[in-house]
Each structure stands twice: as C-alpha cells, then as structure tokens.
Design a protein around this motif. Structure first.
Motif, PDB file in Angstrom:
ATOM      1  N   ASN A  28       0.878  -1.119  -0.068  1.00 44.34           N
ATOM      2  CA  ASN A  28      -0.082   0.143  -0.231  1.00 44.34           C
ATOM      3  C   ASN A  28       0.784   1.151   0.048  1.00 44.34           C
ATOM      4  O   ASN A  28       0.375   2.400  -0.169  1.00 44.34           O
ATOM      5  N   LYS A  29       2.115   1.188   0.248  1.00 49.17           N
ATOM      6  CA  LYS A  29       3.006   2.197   0.162  1.00 49.17           C
ATOM      7  C   LYS A  29       3.359   2.654  -1.370  1.00 49.17           C
ATOM      8  O   LYS A  29       3.426   1.651  -2.169  1.00 49.17           O
ATOM      9  N   PRO A  30       3.793   3.728  -1.430  1.00 43.84           N
ATOM     10  CA  PRO A  30       4.244   4.060  -2.985  1.00 43.84           C
ATOM     11  C   PRO A  30       5.518   3.190  -3.546  1.00 43.84           C
ATOM     12  O   PRO A  30       5.454   2.662  -4.686  1.00 43.84           O
ATOM     13  N   VAL A  31       6.484   3.076  -2.774  1.00 46.64           N
ATOM     14  CA  VAL A  31       7.464   2.004  -3.030  1.00 46.64           C
ATOM     15  C   VAL A  31       7.585   0.675  -2.101  1.00 46.64           C
ATOM     16  O   VAL A  31       7.494   0.858  -1.016  1.00 46.64           O
ATOM     17  N   TRP A  32       7.702  -0.450  -2.544  1.00 47.09           N
ATOM     18  CA  TRP A  32       7.885  -1.664  -1.668  1.00 47.09           C
ATOM     19  C   TRP A  32       8.677  -2.664  -2.262  1.00 47.09           C
ATOM     20  O   TRP A  32       9.014  -2.622  -3.623  1.00 47.09           O
ATOM     21  N   VAL A  33       8.982  -3.763  -1.669  1.00 46.36           N
ATOM     22  CA  VAL A  33      10.030  -4.820  -2.067  1.00 46.36           C
ATOM     23  C   VAL A  33       9.328  -5.980  -1.963  1.00 46.36           C
ATOM     24  O   VAL A  33       8.418  -6.258  -0.907  1.00 46.36           O
ATOM     25  N   ASP A  34       9.527  -6.902  -2.920  1.00 40.84           N
ATOM     26  CA  ASP A  34       8.943  -8.318  -2.956  1.00 40.84           C
ATOM     27  C   ASP A  34      10.007  -9.199  -3.167  1.00 40.84           C
ATOM     28  O   ASP A  34      10.984  -9.172  -3.841  1.00 40.84           O
ATOM     29  N   PHE A  35       9.705 -10.430  -2.306  1.00 36.58           N
ATOM     30  CA  PHE A  35      10.800 -11.446  -2.136  1.00 36.58           C
ATOM     31  C   PHE A  35       9.902 -12.818  -2.638  1.00 36.58           C
ATOM     32  O   PHE A  35       8.701 -12.956  -1.867  1.00 36.58           O
ATOM     33  N   SER A  51      12.514  -7.872  -5.894  1.00 29.95           N
ATOM     34  CA  SER A  51      12.115  -7.105  -6.865  1.00 29.95           C
ATOM     35  C   SER A  51      11.536  -5.711  -6.087  1.00 29.95           C
ATOM     36  O   SER A  51      10.633  -5.773  -5.164  1.00 29.95           O
ATOM     37  N   PRO A  52      12.104  -4.551  -6.132  1.00 30.15           N
ATOM     38  CA  PRO A  52      11.359  -3.230  -5.772  1.00 30.15           C
ATOM     39  C   PRO A  52      10.252  -3.127  -6.636  1.00 30.15           C
ATOM     40  O   PRO A  52      10.276  -3.165  -7.998  1.00 30.15           O
ATOM     41  N   MET A  53       9.184  -2.484  -6.155  1.00 33.04           N
ATOM     42  CA  MET A  53       7.747  -2.274  -6.937  1.00 33.04           C
ATOM     43  C   MET A  53       7.488  -0.740  -6.561  1.00 33.04           C
ATOM     44  O   MET A  53       7.844  -0.304  -5.743  1.00 33.04           O
ATOM     45  N   ILE A  54       6.974  -0.006  -7.500  1.00 37.43           N
ATOM     46  CA  ILE A  54       6.326   1.099  -7.424  1.00 37.43           C
ATOM     47  C   ILE A  54       4.793   1.176  -8.034  1.00 37.43           C
ATOM     48  O   ILE A  54       4.525   0.612  -9.140  1.00 37.43           O
ATOM     49  N   ASN A  55       4.121   1.735  -7.113  1.00 38.35           N
ATOM     50  CA  ASN A  55       2.710   1.969  -7.259  1.00 38.35           C
ATOM     51  C   ASN A  55       2.398   2.819  -8.045  1.00 38.35           C
ATOM     52  O   ASN A  55       2.870   4.081  -7.934  1.00 38.35           O
ATOM     53  N   ALA A  62      -8.360  -1.063  -6.614  1.00 35.69           N
ATOM     54  CA  ALA A  62      -7.269  -1.789  -7.361  1.00 35.69           C
ATOM     55  C   ALA A  62      -5.977  -0.929  -7.248  1.00 35.69           C
ATOM     56  O   ALA A  62      -6.032   0.311  -7.099  1.00 35.69           O
ATOM     57  N   LYS A  63      -4.894  -1.291  -7.448  1.00 33.28           N
ATOM     58  CA  LYS A  63      -3.742  -0.660  -7.356  1.00 33.28           C
ATOM     59  C   LYS A  63      -2.670  -1.417  -8.531  1.00 33.28           C
ATOM     60  O   LYS A  63      -2.454  -2.392  -8.619  1.00 33.28           O
ATOM     61  N   PHE A  64      -2.315  -0.500  -9.343  1.00 36.55           N
ATOM     62  CA  PHE A  64      -1.374  -1.066 -10.500  1.00 36.55           C
ATOM     63  C   PHE A  64      -0.001  -0.620 -10.276  1.00 36.55           C
ATOM     64  O   PHE A  64       0.170   0.366  -9.557  1.00 36.55           O
ATOM     65  N   GLY A  69      13.607  -6.784 -11.607  1.00 38.44           N
ATOM     66  CA  GLY A  69      14.372  -7.454 -10.433  1.00 38.44           C
ATOM     67  C   GLY A  69      15.330  -8.367 -10.835  1.00 38.44           C
ATOM     68  O   GLY A  69      15.356  -8.564 -12.084  1.00 38.44           O
ATOM     69  N   ILE A  70      15.819  -9.205  -9.885  1.00 38.51           N
ATOM     70  CA  ILE A  70      16.689 -10.287 -10.342  1.00 38.51           C
ATOM     71  C   ILE A  70      16.192 -11.780  -9.709  1.00 38.51           C
ATOM     72  O   ILE A  70      15.446 -11.733  -8.701  1.00 38.51           O
ATOM     73  N   LYS A  71      16.399 -12.782 -10.509  1.00 35.77           N
ATOM     74  CA  LYS A  71      16.168 -14.072 -10.139  1.00 35.77           C
ATOM     75  C   LYS A  71      17.448 -14.765  -9.677  1.00 35.77           C
ATOM     76  O   LYS A  71      18.336 -14.694 -10.400  1.00 35.77           O
ATOM     77  N   ALA A  72      17.555 -15.221  -8.114  1.00 35.08           N
ATOM     78  CA  ALA A  72      18.887 -15.676  -7.916  1.00 35.08           C
ATOM     79  C   ALA A  72      18.561 -16.888  -7.218  1.00 35.08           C
ATOM     80  O   ALA A  72      17.341 -17.271  -6.676  1.00 35.08           O
ATOM     81  N   ASN A  73      19.508 -17.642  -7.197  1.00 30.63           N
ATOM     82  CA  ASN A  73      19.449 -19.039  -6.421  1.00 30.63           C
ATOM     83  C   ASN A  73      20.859 -19.152  -5.786  1.00 30.63           C
ATOM     84  O   ASN A  73      22.018 -19.463  -6.117  1.00 30.63           O
TER      85      ASN A  73
END
Length: 144
Positions: A28-35, A51-55, A62-64, A69-73
């Motif tokens: 719900n924040k303007p900028v957020w991070v997803d794992f 991945s950092p995300m920006i609303n 609805a929020k678009f 980001g990167i995919k890592a192992n």
C-alpha cells in the motif's frame, strides 16, 4: 513500538499455478519490495525473485504497479564447480494489479501480473503470467 509497526507491514501472496510464495513489504506504500520463493522444487533449484515495486495508481479497489528485479539461487554457492557458483540466474520486469474485491476485507487481494523474464546471458527468456491471492497485514482505516 518499532516492532509493532514492522509487524503491520507485510503482505503474503501465493501464486498457486506457478507454485510461488511471496513475502512483501507493505504494497500500500508508494514503493515496496517483494521476495518470491519457488515452492515444490528440488533443493538445488530454490530460486528467489527480489524486486522493488512502484505503485502507479492507488484506487479504492485496485492498485497498478511496476517493478524489475533479479532471479537468484543462493544455493549455487554450494556448487562444486567453481564456474557455476554465481547465484544470479536472470532478470525480469513486472507489470501488475492488486485488486481488493471484498469491500469489508480490503486486506484480502487478488493479484495478476505479466512478467517477461530473461536469463543472465539474455539468450533465453519466457513471458510469465502470475495469478494469485494475497493478504496484507495492517491496521484498517476507519473509513474502510
């Protein structure tokens, strides 16, 4: 007080068709991070998307958002072949929407994303689509 504020800032999402589980900071924040963590896979291929995300828009239902980001192992560090110890697997871009379909439960959300992905050599790629359900932990606003 810091602990209680932090406990209200997570979202958990499950993408059942892709077997992916996500833990995110407050979407719900303007900028957020997803794992994101790959589920139902071999231990040697436990990929993680960061991945950092920006609303882009924030409506009542609805929020678009966009993100990259990167995919890592990180288990690649354990590989006996030194040339395969790099954890980076690839790059992606996300374009998504989070929808709150139930007015009385706005923290329950449906999530849909389009996400092109390319491996680190940029010689292979796929166009991913993710559909999932999410729950955002947080204090409810009085007008919700």
């Amino acid at each position: 007080m810091i602990t209680s504020a932090a406990s209200y800032s997570q979202a958990f999402t499950y993408y059942p068709f892709n077997s992916i589980f996500s833990i995110a900071s407050n979407p719900n924040k303007p900028v957020w991070v997803d794992f994101r963590f790959q589920m139902n896979s071999y231990f040697s291929s436990l990929s993680t998307d960061i991945s950092p995300m920006i609303n882009l828009t924030k409506g009542p239902k609805a929020k678009f958002y966009i993100g990259a980001g990167i995919k890592a192992n990180f288990l690649n560090y354990l590989n006996t072949d030194a040339s395969k110890r790099n954890p980076l697997e690839g790059y992606f871009f996300n374009l998504g929407v989070r929808v709150s379909p139930i007015e009385k439960l706005p923290q329950f959300q449906g999530v849909f994303e389009l996400s092109p992905y390319a491996n680190k050599q940029f010689d292979l790629g796929i166009f991913r689509a993710n559909l999932g359900v999410a729950y955002v932990f947080g204090k409810r606003k009085k007008n919700q």
